[in-house]
Design a protein around this motif. Structure first.
Motif, short mmCIF file in Angstrom:
data_model
loop_
_atom_site.label_atom_id
_atom_site.label_comp_id
_atom_site.label_asym_id
_atom_site.label_seq_id
_atom_site.Cartn_x
_atom_site.Cartn_y
_atom_site.Cartn_z
N ALA A 84 2.98 -57.20 1.74
CA ALA A 84 3.75 -57.39 0.50
C ALA A 84 3.22 -56.52 -0.63
N LEU A 86 0.27 -54.73 -3.22
CA LEU A 86 -0.89 -55.18 -3.97
C LEU A 86 -0.74 -56.65 -4.34
N ASP A 87 -1.86 -57.34 -4.31
CA ASP A 87 -1.84 -58.76 -4.66
C ASP A 87 -1.60 -58.89 -6.16
N LEU A 88 -0.42 -59.41 -6.50
CA LEU A 88 -0.03 -59.48 -7.92
C LEU A 88 -0.94 -60.39 -8.71
N ALA A 130 6.21 -51.51 -1.87
CA ALA A 130 5.16 -51.03 -2.78
C ALA A 130 3.86 -50.64 -2.06
N GLY A 131 2.76 -51.34 -2.36
CA GLY A 131 1.47 -50.98 -1.75
C GLY A 131 1.51 -51.00 -0.23
N ASN A 155 8.97 -50.02 -4.75
CA ASN A 155 9.91 -50.75 -5.62
C ASN A 155 9.32 -51.11 -6.98
N GLU A 156 8.24 -50.41 -7.38
CA GLU A 156 7.50 -50.79 -8.58
C GLU A 156 8.37 -50.99 -9.81
N VAL A 162 5.09 -49.11 -13.19
CA VAL A 162 5.33 -47.70 -12.82
C VAL A 162 4.41 -47.32 -11.66
N TYR A 254 -6.38 -45.72 -17.69
CA TYR A 254 -4.92 -45.77 -17.90
C TYR A 254 -4.36 -47.07 -17.32
N TYR A 271 7.90 -61.92 -12.45
CA TYR A 271 8.18 -61.53 -11.07
C TYR A 271 7.54 -62.53 -10.09
N ARG A 276 7.96 -67.37 -6.52
CA ARG A 276 7.57 -68.77 -6.23
C ARG A 276 8.77 -69.70 -6.26
N LYS A 278 11.79 -69.00 -5.54
CA LYS A 278 12.73 -68.70 -4.46
C LYS A 278 12.83 -69.87 -3.48
N LYS A 279 11.66 -70.53 -3.29
CA LYS A 279 11.58 -71.58 -2.28
C LYS A 279 12.35 -72.84 -2.66
C1 LIG Z 1 -2.35 -45.88 -13.32
C2 LIG Z 1 -0.97 -46.29 -13.67
C3 LIG Z 1 -0.79 -47.77 -13.84
C4 LIG Z 1 0.41 -48.28 -13.15
C5 LIG Z 1 0.28 -49.71 -12.74
C6 LIG Z 1 1.06 -50.00 -11.53
C7 LIG Z 1 0.36 -50.93 -10.64
C8 LIG Z 1 0.82 -50.84 -9.20
C9 LIG Z 1 2.02 -51.59 -9.01
C10 LIG Z 1 2.54 -52.04 -7.89
C11 LIG Z 1 2.00 -51.94 -6.57
C12 LIG Z 1 2.30 -53.17 -5.75
O1 LIG Z 1 2.11 -53.14 -4.58
S1 LIG Z 1 2.86 -54.57 -6.56
C13 LIG Z 1 3.45 -55.66 -5.27
C14 LIG Z 1 4.89 -55.41 -4.99
N1 LIG Z 1 5.34 -56.28 -3.94
C15 LIG Z 1 6.55 -56.82 -3.91
O2 LIG Z 1 7.40 -56.57 -4.73
C16 LIG Z 1 6.82 -57.80 -2.80
C17 LIG Z 1 6.87 -59.17 -3.32
N2 LIG Z 1 7.06 -60.14 -2.23
C18 LIG Z 1 8.22 -60.31 -1.58
O3 LIG Z 1 9.22 -59.66 -1.83
C19 LIG Z 1 8.24 -61.38 -0.52
O4 LIG Z 1 7.15 -62.22 -0.74
C20 LIG Z 1 8.21 -60.83 0.90
C21 LIG Z 1 9.54 -60.14 1.23
C22 LIG Z 1 7.05 -59.88 1.11
C23 LIG Z 1 8.00 -62.03 1.90
O5 LIG Z 1 9.01 -62.99 1.67
P1 LIG Z 1 8.83 -64.48 2.22
O6 LIG Z 1 10.09 -65.21 1.88
O7 LIG Z 1 8.39 -64.46 3.62
O8 LIG Z 1 7.60 -65.07 1.40
P2 LIG Z 1 7.58 -65.58 -0.12
O9 LIG Z 1 8.32 -64.66 -1.00
O10 LIG Z 1 7.98 -67.02 -0.14
O11 LIG Z 1 6.03 -65.44 -0.48
C24 LIG Z 1 5.05 -66.33 0.04
C25 LIG Z 1 3.97 -66.50 -1.00
O12 LIG Z 1 3.33 -65.22 -1.20
C26 LIG Z 1 3.39 -64.88 -2.60
N3 LIG Z 1 3.48 -63.41 -2.72
C27 LIG Z 1 4.43 -62.61 -2.25
N4 LIG Z 1 4.17 -61.33 -2.52
C28 LIG Z 1 3.01 -61.33 -3.21
C29 LIG Z 1 2.21 -60.30 -3.76
N5 LIG Z 1 2.53 -58.99 -3.67
N6 LIG Z 1 1.08 -60.65 -4.39
C30 LIG Z 1 0.72 -61.94 -4.49
N7 LIG Z 1 1.43 -62.98 -3.97
C31 LIG Z 1 2.57 -62.66 -3.33
C32 LIG Z 1 4.62 -65.59 -3.12
O13 LIG Z 1 4.53 -65.75 -4.51
C33 LIG Z 1 4.51 -66.91 -2.37
O14 LIG Z 1 3.52 -67.67 -3.01
P3 LIG Z 1 3.60 -69.28 -3.08
O15 LIG Z 1 3.44 -69.74 -1.66
O16 LIG Z 1 2.47 -69.67 -3.97
O17 LIG Z 1 4.94 -69.62 -3.65
#
Ligand SMILES: CCCCCCCC/C=C\CC(=O)SCCNC(=O)CCNC(=O)[C@H](O)C(C)(C)COP(=O)(O)OP(=O)(O)OC[C@H]1O[C@@H](n2cnc3c(N)ncnc32)[C@H](O)[C@@H]1OP(=O)(O)O
Length: 280
Positions: A84, A86-88, A130-131, A155-156, A162, A254, A271, A276, A278-279
């Motif tokens: 999924a 980076l851990d948000l 994303a990550g 999809n950032e 960004v 930065y 986000y 969260r 969604k469930k």
């Molecule tokens: C130098 C310049 C500075 C610029 C700064 C930019 C910084 C970099 C930015 C971004 C990089 C990233 O990687 S950000 C992460 C992006 N990820 C996403 O958008 C994906 C998000 N997740 C989903 O879409 C879905 O969870 C899934 C499709 C991956 C799975 O779906 P599913 O229905 O199976 O599971 P849930 O959505 O119910 O999720 C379960 C549980 O996990 C938590 N969750 C999901 N993704 C993350 C995440 N990336 N980090 C932390 N936690 C995550 C979600 O909240 C649920 O938690 P709960 O059980 O507590 O509800």
């Protein structure tokens, strides 16, 4: 078979033959020697926490230093999810010191993967935003399971953040400038057929053939003499990596400024709340 379970990351390092239950596909026994499998295992969604990033780097370093290994297949142990991203929660409501440590770990993993001397093949057996997508883009070849749910992309912008310049560079180097520009601005997540069409992945195969295909591809890459392949990889990738190496501290500063903004914290929290809610 050496097997090592590290917190959040399952590493199966295979220097000998796999157990008979695993299909050999079209590979000879010799082809499978020297290939390790790194399986991400941080349920429920394989988010890249500081701990996972750190363990990933340590595992790669061990494999790089162990001359038994020439190639690594990167895949997931979480059904339907490659990663999924980076851990948000690592980017919300934490201290400046924590953000700096986290971002340095993200940089370190990217540099290690992008410049690895090993052949890296991504066996993408789940959704990969994303990550998660970035990890696969650092590999030498990407095999994606043909499942309409398994979207992949950076999809950032949809999170209100960004993609850093080195995320952008990695995508441009894979799919070209125009496709990357459109994909990044719109935060596109591509389903398998589209991902293949734009060159984000190299092959789309039925889900039960992802691993065997990755092994076949690995055999092809390992047939090339290491020194020539490694120097060529470095020639292609080092200029991109050097851009980050030269300004790592500035990049961290930065990131700190960016992620600490109230507006960014608000976007990330919203986000996470949306995920969260969604469930229920
Ligand atoms: C130098 C310049 C500075 C610029 C700064 C930019 C910084 C970099 C930015 C971004 C990089 C990233 O990687 S950000 C992460 C992006 N990820 C996403 O958008 C994906 C998000 N997740 C989903 O879409 C879905 O969870 C899934 C499709 C991956 C799975 O779906 P599913 O229905 O199976 O599971 P849930 O959505 O119910 O999720 C379960 C549980 O996990 C938590 N969750 C999901 N993704 C993350 C995440 N990336 N980090 C932390 N936690 C995550 C979600 O909240 C649920 O938690 P709960 O059980 O507590 O509800």
């Amino acid at each position: 078979m050496a097997q090592d379970l590290v917190d959040g990351l399952l590493i199966k390092a295979r220097s000998h033959l796999p157990p008979p239950s695993e299909p050999l596909g079209k590979l000879s026994k010799r082809d499978r020697k020297g290939v390790a499998v790194i399986k991400l295992k941080n349920p429920p969604v394989n988010s890249l926490s500081l701990e996972v990033l750190t363990e990933f780097v340590i595992s790669l370093e061990k494999l790089e230093n162990d001359k038994t290994f020439r190639g690594v297949i990167v895949t997931s142990d979480c059904p339907g999810i490659f990663s999924a991203g980076l851990d948000l929660t690592e980017m919300c409501g934490k201290s400046q010191a924590h953000y700096a440590e986290f971002w340095r770990a993200v940089q370190e993993l990217w540099l290690r993967l992008y410049l690895s001397n090993l052949v890296l093949i991504a066996a993408i057996n789940g959704v990969s935003p994303a990550g998660g997508c970035l990890i696969s883009l650092t590999c030498d070849y990407r095999v994606l399971a043909d499942n309409p749910k398994y979207n992949i992309g950076l999809n950032e912008t949809l999170l209100g953040v960004v993609a850093p310049s080195w995320f952008k560079d990695t995508l441009v180097n894979t799919v070209g400038h125009r496709t990357a520009e459109r994909a990044l601005q719109l935060g596109l997540l591509f389903p398998p057929a589209e991902a293949l069409r734009v060159g984000m992945v190299d092959q789309v195969v039925p889900e039960d053939q992802v691993h065997s295909t990755a092994l076949s591809v690995m055999a092809q890459w390992l047939a090339v003499p290491d020194h020539a392949r490694q120097l060529t990889k470095s020639l292609m990738r080092k200029p991109t990596a050097d851009r980050l190496v030269k300004q790592r501290d500035a990049d961290i500063q930065y990131f700190l400024q960016f992620v600490s903004r109230d507006s960014i914290q608000k976007s990330l929290r919203m986000y996470l709340d949306k995920l969260r809610q969604k469930k229920g």
